[in-house]
Design a protein around this motif. Structure first.
Motif, PDB file in Angstrom:
ATOM      1  N   TYR A  33       0.842  -1.189   0.000  1.00  0.00           N
ATOM      2  CA  TYR A  33       0.000   0.000   0.000  1.00  0.00           C
ATOM      3  C   TYR A  33       0.879   1.241   0.000  1.00  0.00           C
ATOM      4  N   PHE A  35       0.831   5.573   0.476  1.00  0.00           N
ATOM      5  CA  PHE A  35       0.094   6.664   1.103  1.00  0.00           C
ATOM      6  C   PHE A  35       0.801   7.989   0.837  1.00  0.00           C
ATOM      7  N   LEU A  47      -3.649  11.927   6.725  1.00  0.00           N
ATOM      8  CA  LEU A  47      -3.662  11.172   5.483  1.00  0.00           C
ATOM      9  C   LEU A  47      -4.314  11.998   4.381  1.00  0.00           C
ATOM     10  N   ARG A  50      -4.575   7.269  -0.403  1.00  0.00           N
ATOM     11  CA  ARG A  50      -3.891   5.987  -0.364  1.00  0.00           C
ATOM     12  C   ARG A  50      -4.221   5.180  -1.618  1.00  0.00           C
ATOM     13  N   GLU A  52      -3.923   1.071  -3.235  1.00  0.00           N
ATOM     14  CA  GLU A  52      -3.577  -0.336  -3.118  1.00  0.00           C
ATOM     15  C   GLU A  52      -2.825  -0.763  -4.369  1.00  0.00           C
TER      16      GLU A  52
ATOM     17  N   ALA B  98      -2.806  -3.892   6.975  1.00  0.00           N
ATOM     18  CA  ALA B  98      -1.818  -3.110   6.227  1.00  0.00           C
ATOM     19  C   ALA B  98      -2.459  -1.999   5.413  1.00  0.00           C
ATOM     20  N   ASN B  99      -3.724  -2.176   5.016  1.00  0.00           N
ATOM     21  CA  ASN B  99      -4.317  -1.144   4.171  1.00  0.00           C
ATOM     22  C   ASN B  99      -4.926  -0.006   4.972  1.00  0.00           C
ATOM     23  N   PRO B 101      -4.734   3.278   7.233  1.00  0.00           N
ATOM     24  CA  PRO B 101      -3.778   4.361   7.453  1.00  0.00           C
ATOM     25  C   PRO B 101      -3.469   4.515   8.938  1.00  0.00           C
ATOM     26  N   GLN B 102      -2.392   5.192   9.209  1.00  0.00           N
ATOM     27  CA  GLN B 102      -2.053   5.526  10.578  1.00  0.00           C
ATOM     28  C   GLN B 102      -2.618   6.908  10.917  1.00  0.00           C
TER      29      GLN B 102
END
Lengths: 115, 113
Positions: A33, A35, A47, A50, A52, B98-99, B101-102
């Motif tokens: 992924y 970002f 964020l 993002r 994939e 994993a996909n 976000p933080q």
């Protein structure tokens, strides 16, 4: 280990114009992924968008879109109709699907928006 | 609003004097991270907790420790801060996928006298 490279330490754009921030990465993985994060001065990192890796379609969020080129390992961010509030540090980040903690950030691009 | 809260925003300590930075979250995320960010550099992961499991990065100095007493709180302890430890410390959370976000806190800027 994966590495993320942002080759533009600084960029500037005129208000209402479009700017593209570059990001390349190095990986041997096929699924991951990507970002883009924005960090305004003295404010928290948030964020922006993002992507994939298994999706061919480029992600879009309002004025923000990406150009994801998997073969070239490139993940650029396009900001359309730039606004003064877009001024910030922008970080590109890579996250592996194999290792939950493996979030790698690029060195960042400082974007200035000129009125 | 649900968020990641870091206290204090600014921390000043003396060379060699232990200091603790705190992070709390209302997102109920199972993963919490600590990053060190020096001026004009990318955040560098120090360690993270996946639930109660502690995961240390290989190059994190022994000087840095962490505690997570419960889901909501995570602490960063610097046992004997040196001048090189002056930085912004960022706490982040995410769901264990994993996909996902933080989500970052505002950070704590640490100065060493």
């Amino acid at each position: 280990a994966q590495t993320v490279t942002q080759s533009q330490p600084e960029m500037s754009v005129q208000e209402a114009e479009t700017v593209t921030l570059s990001c390349t990465y190095d990986t041997s993985e096929s699924d991951y992924y990507l970002f883009w994060y924005k960090q305004p001065p003295s404010r928290q990192m948030i964020l922006v968008i993002r992507q994939e890796a298994y999706k061919q379609q480029n992600a879009t969020e309002n004025r923000f879109s990406v150009n994801f080129q998997k073969a070239a390992k490139s993940f650029s961010l396009k900001i359309s109709d730039s606004q003064l509030g877009d001024a910030a540090m922008y970080f590109c980040a890579y996250r592996s699907t194999n290792n939950n903690n493996d979030m790698r950030f690029g060195a960042g691009t400082r974007l200035t928006v000129k009125p | 609003d649900a968020m990641v809260i870091q206290n204090p925003r600014y921390q000043v300590t003396q060379f060699g004097k232990p200091v603790t930075l705190s992070c709390s979250q209302t997102l109920n995320h199972n993963v919490m991270y600590w990053y060190q960010q020096k001026s004009s550099q990318a955040p560098k992961l120090l360690f993270h907790y996946y639930d109660k499991d502690f995961n240390n990065e290989a190059d994190t100095p022994d000087n840095f420790q962490s505690r997570r007493p419960n889901t909501s709180f995570c602490f960063l302890d610097i046992r004997s801060p040196g001048l090189g430890d002056a930085a912004m410390y960022l706490c982040a959370t995410s769901r264990g996928l994993a996909n996902q976000p933080q989500h970052f806190g505002d950070g704590t800027r640490l100065s060493i006298l």
